[in-house]
Design an enzyme around this catalytic site. Structure first.
Site, mmCIF file in Angstrom:
data_model
loop_
_atom_site.group_PDB
_atom_site.id
_atom_site.type_symbol
_atom_site.label_atom_id
_atom_site.label_comp_id
_atom_site.label_asym_id
_atom_site.label_seq_id
_atom_site.Cartn_x
_atom_site.Cartn_y
_atom_site.Cartn_z
ATOM 1 N N SER A 153 23.669 22.828 21.305
ATOM 2 C CA SER A 153 24.552 22.967 20.148
ATOM 3 C C SER A 153 25.340 24.256 20.310
ATOM 4 O O SER A 153 24.755 25.331 20.479
ATOM 5 C CB SER A 153 23.728 23.002 18.855
ATOM 6 O OG SER A 153 24.563 23.184 17.732
ATOM 7 N N TRP A 216 30.813 21.282 12.445
ATOM 8 C CA TRP A 216 29.961 20.434 13.268
ATOM 9 C C TRP A 216 28.755 21.184 13.820
ATOM 10 O O TRP A 216 27.666 20.606 13.966
ATOM 11 C CB TRP A 216 30.771 19.810 14.413
ATOM 12 C CG TRP A 216 31.608 18.644 13.952
ATOM 13 C CD1 TRP A 216 32.963 18.568 13.930
ATOM 14 C CD2 TRP A 216 31.136 17.403 13.415
ATOM 15 N NE1 TRP A 216 33.387 17.361 13.412
ATOM 16 C CE2 TRP A 216 32.278 16.621 13.084
ATOM 17 C CE3 TRP A 216 29.872 16.871 13.173
ATOM 18 C CZ2 TRP A 216 32.180 15.342 12.533
ATOM 19 C CZ3 TRP A 216 29.771 15.592 12.626
ATOM 20 C CH2 TRP A 216 30.903 14.843 12.309
ATOM 21 N N TYR A 219 26.330 21.136 11.125
ATOM 22 C CA TYR A 219 25.706 19.818 11.010
ATOM 23 C C TYR A 219 24.621 19.650 12.072
ATOM 24 O O TYR A 219 23.518 19.161 11.789
ATOM 25 C CB TYR A 219 26.778 18.732 11.171
ATOM 26 C CG TYR A 219 26.230 17.321 11.075
ATOM 27 C CD1 TYR A 219 25.979 16.736 9.835
ATOM 28 C CD2 TYR A 219 25.947 16.590 12.234
ATOM 29 C CE1 TYR A 219 25.466 15.446 9.745
ATOM 30 C CE2 TYR A 219 25.433 15.299 12.149
ATOM 31 C CZ TYR A 219 25.201 14.729 10.904
ATOM 32 O OH TYR A 219 24.683 13.466 10.823
ATOM 33 N N GLU A 220 24.931 20.070 13.301
ATOM 34 C CA GLU A 220 23.943 19.976 14.385
ATOM 35 C C GLU A 220 22.722 20.836 14.093
ATOM 36 O O GLU A 220 21.579 20.407 14.288
ATOM 37 C CB GLU A 220 24.587 20.413 15.702
ATOM 38 C CG GLU A 220 25.626 19.430 16.234
ATOM 39 C CD GLU A 220 26.372 19.966 17.440
ATOM 40 O OE1 GLU A 220 27.151 19.202 18.032
ATOM 41 O OE2 GLU A 220 26.181 21.152 17.790
ATOM 42 N N LEU A 221 22.974 22.057 13.624
ATOM 43 C CA LEU A 221 21.864 22.962 13.327
ATOM 44 C C LEU A 221 20.982 22.401 12.221
ATOM 45 O O LEU A 221 19.748 22.440 12.309
ATOM 46 C CB LEU A 221 22.408 24.340 12.930
ATOM 47 C CG LEU A 221 21.360 25.399 12.570
ATOM 48 C CD1 LEU A 221 20.416 25.646 13.749
ATOM 49 C CD2 LEU A 221 22.055 26.709 12.168
#
Length: 280
Positions: A153, A216, A219-221
């Site tokens: 990420s 984003w 969101y990934e985290l």
């Protein structure tokens, strides 16, 4: 002698030089005054016909001549002392420069030693953290069927660094999920990320100033944190990349308190080696 001693001596010499220059200027002024009086009285004698006036003027000339001689002697004395003090000042300034350099070198050496001690402490903490995660990995059979070793990420601004990182992991035989490689044209970004997280053993989070600003990456985290919470196993591998603690605190105090590798401290080889020791 110490830098402070040389500095004090320099201050004292500068004061003495200023005092001597003031005395010298006063005597030069006295000479000019005496010469002016002598010239004026000589002119008066040339014009005067009075014997008493001439004698008075001659006595004045004699007095001013003595003053003139005394002032010239003082000037010679002050000039000699001034030259010695200026030489002494120059010598002292050379010694001060050397002492300052020596002190700076000592400070830099102590600073470097302190820095190296801090680095070693950090490396030891990192190793302890890796050992703890390694233990969890060995006791988690669900990791054996994961397609990817690492989900990376990161912010797009850090792509150049992540390209090198990904290449190093690939060269070491690890499988990587990365948006640039694994999200195809027309695919849903959200579904691709969710799918990548499900199929990955760990989430390597490259935390930079740009990372903490992106949607984003957030969101990934959140996805990695959610997966970590559901499995009860540490999944996040934080990697600080040109970012300050204050910036990370502002994004996620919990993430800030986790021991992380740091690109200012750890090379890409260090990072790959650390991951190897984690899962092998």
């Amino acid at each position: 002698m110490s830098v402070n001693t040389y500095q004090q001596k320099e201050k004292s010499l500068l004061n003495e030089i200023a005092r001597l220059e003031k005395y010298l200027a006063n005597e030069q002024k006295n000479i000019a005054t005496s010469e002016k009086k002598i010239a004026s009285n000589q002119s008066s004698i040339a014009r005067s016909k009075s014997a008493s006036t001439i004698r008075t003027k001659q006595r004045t000339i004699e007095t001013e001549t003595r003053k003139l001689v005394q002032s010239k002697k003082k000037i010679a004395d002050y000039s000699s002392k001034l030259a010695r003090k200026k030489k002494e000042l120059g010598d002292n300034q050379i010694k001060l420069t050397k002492a300052t350099q020596a002190e700076n070198n000592k400070f830099q050496k102590e600073l470097q030693n302190s820095y190296e001690e801090q680095l070693e402490t950090m490396r030891q903490l990192q190793q302890e953290e890796i050992k703890g995660i390694h233990s969890d990995v060995l006791n988690d059979p669900s990791l054996s069927n994961k397609e990817y070793d690492i989900f990376i990420s990161y912010a797009s601004e850090d792509s150049n660094y992540v390209d090198k990182l990904e290449a190093a992991f690939n060269d070491a035989g690890f499988s990587i999920w990365r948006d640039k490689t694994n999200i195809g044209w027309g695919n849903s970004i959200r579904q691709s990320i969710d799918n990548g997280l499900v199929k990955s053993k760990f989430g390597l989070v490259v935390i930079s100033s740009d990372y903490i600003q992106k949607y984003w990456t957030g969101y990934e985290l959140d996805g990695i944190l959610s997966k970590e919470s559901s499995t009860g196993r540490q999944m996040i591998l934080p990697l600080w990349h040109n970012v300050t603690k204050d910036e990370v605190d502002a994004k996620s105090p919990t993430l800030s308190n986790r021991l992380a590798l740091d690109t200012r401290l750890n090379t890409i080889s260090d990072i790959v080696a650390a991951f190897k020791s984690l899962i092998e």
